[in-house]
Enzyme design. Sequence first.
Site, PDB file in Angstrom:
ATOM      1  N   LYS A  76       0.066  21.485 -25.029  1.00  0.00           N
ATOM      2  CA  LYS A  76      -0.239  20.063 -25.156  1.00  0.00           C
ATOM      3  C   LYS A  76      -0.684  19.548 -23.794  1.00  0.00           C
ATOM      4  O   LYS A  76      -0.113  19.965 -22.768  1.00  0.00           O
ATOM      5  CB  LYS A  76       1.027  19.336 -25.642  1.00  0.00           C
ATOM      6  N   SER A 151       2.829  12.860 -31.616  1.00  0.00           N
ATOM      7  CA  SER A 151       1.711  12.884 -30.686  1.00  0.00           C
ATOM      8  C   SER A 151       1.228  14.299 -30.372  1.00  0.00           C
ATOM      9  O   SER A 151       0.195  14.434 -29.736  1.00  0.00           O
ATOM     10  CB  SER A 151       2.127  12.192 -29.386  1.00  0.00           C
ATOM     11  N   SER A 175       7.668  13.777 -32.134  1.00  0.00           N
ATOM     12  CA  SER A 175       6.292  14.227 -31.890  1.00  0.00           C
ATOM     13  C   SER A 175       6.055  15.722 -31.965  1.00  0.00           C
ATOM     14  O   SER A 175       4.913  16.166 -31.854  1.00  0.00           O
ATOM     15  CB  SER A 175       5.808  13.718 -30.533  1.00  0.00           C
TER      16      SER A 175
END
Lengths: 486, 95
Positions: A76, A151, A175
């Site tokens: 990420k 996210s 997330s």
Amino acid sequence: MHDKTVTQLAAALKSGEFSSRELTSHFLQRIEQADGTLNSFITVTAEQALNQADVADQARAAGNAGALAGIPLALKDIFCTHGVKTTCGSKMLDNFIAPYDATVVEKLSAAGTISLGKTNMDEFAMGSSNENSYFGAVKNPWDLSAVPGGSSGGSAAAVAAGLVPAAMGTDTGGSIRQPAAFCGITGLKPTYGRVSRYGIIAYASSLDQAGPMARSAEDCAHLLNVIAGHDVRDSTSVARGVPDYTETLNAPLSGLKIGLPKEYFGDGLDPEVEKAVREAVKVYESLGATVREVSLPHTHYAIPAYYVIAPAEASSNLSRYDGVRFGHRCDAPADLIDLYTRSRAEGFGEEVKRRILIGTHTLSEGFFDAYYTKAQKVRRLIRQDFLDAFEDVDVLMGPASPTPAFDLGAKKDPVSMYLQDIYTIAVNLAGIPGISVPAGFAGGRPIGLQILGTHFAEAQLLNVAHQFQQATDWHLKRPAFAEENA
Amino acid sequence: MALEDSHVRRAAHLARLAVSDDQASGFVDDLSRILDMVDQLQSVDTEGVVPLAHPLDATQRLRADEVTETNQRDNFQRCAPAVEEGLYLVPRVVE
């Protein structure tokens, strides 16, 4: 190759079925072909990945390769990576080349894994749909009109589409677990402090936690073995031994006591999601577990408490973006205040500004006790609910999200978006671990079963999730997109 | 607690965030809805409850007061928007 799990790929590399260079090239080619549609990557580091693959192949030839050496992964874009653009999904950091590696990145590199690049995400990890990224929304490979969840949506979509076998995410209010559920993969949020936060761009420091996202619980166990542990550079990481999470995966479940929180099965829960979760619980009963209803009486207050605490911490953490030392800087500032205010106004997106403003307001004079202190007291009650429940049961089970993935652009109102995290957010306030595993479909979109344990019960969660995956095949389903577009 | 335009402007000032008039009215609407939701907390009885700042109830560890880091100024300043002779450049603050 892209149909194999991390565990299977590691065995294939070990047996010499293919080299890490061949494996890495295969995934890079898939990213090149499919990611124009998905938008799951912000940065692809092809050359660096192939160089790392050669190093892994050489180490294997010399007999020095560890269990995961040569396995491609993605990170990420919230993990600082030395010499690579690290944006956190924001215009503010569009030009930021991190000068050091996050501890998680260091540990993964030391284990010989290969980073293919940085995955898309909601700006500064603020969002439940991956529509808040400066680099555009990510699409769900199961249905391109749906969100992948947020996210860590880029990580989830990339794994689901077979562009990478596993990826790292972070979870502040759900997330990892919610995008894992929306994309039909397995995602683990460890106990707060189990994995170092050093070098992970901070959103809400008392809630953020990194974890693995992969196709199976077994893969998550292998990855957690690498990233877990104490780090002197993170004063919130916990000095506690790390077990081998793969050793207990096959422990039998007879005698396991499962609690179903009654608050997780009320109004707002999609009937098809409820049906899938209850079917999953029946599988556990067939494996020897017993089930009882429990109560987490303060569940209803988790979202209100979170939307005081997280923005308050975010407003403090994001004060470092001032246009002076790194990040976006406005043109021709008239004075220092103009430099700060315009750089921040130009660099941050709408949702980030909203949370900075709400956090600053609730921390300001006259409002602090009514909001912040009150929320921290309610947080203790929420955590106590979990501790009380774990006096009677071993794990809790319920849905990861009240609905399957919703349509891109469907939720315009911020509060309605916030309510998506109703079953995940309390877990972060309490600091306990949670995992989402695929457990069915509704309208062609995946459903996630969430399993929760007490602090540091990751080994048990992975065992419970793995046994479900030995008895079912939901985690083996692949979106048609994975074959049609790559 | 009702949110007013002045609250948003005050928060924007404290956060050093430029907000235009149009944006301010939009934020008043959004933040009001969020605070309406947050106000549910007021109905919880928290008498005698100690605030929880760290989910493990841990306290900050102290380390030995020793120098452990080396000077990496040049390395860190490579990502700065404007530097000169090892200093960060900002608009003049002293005439």
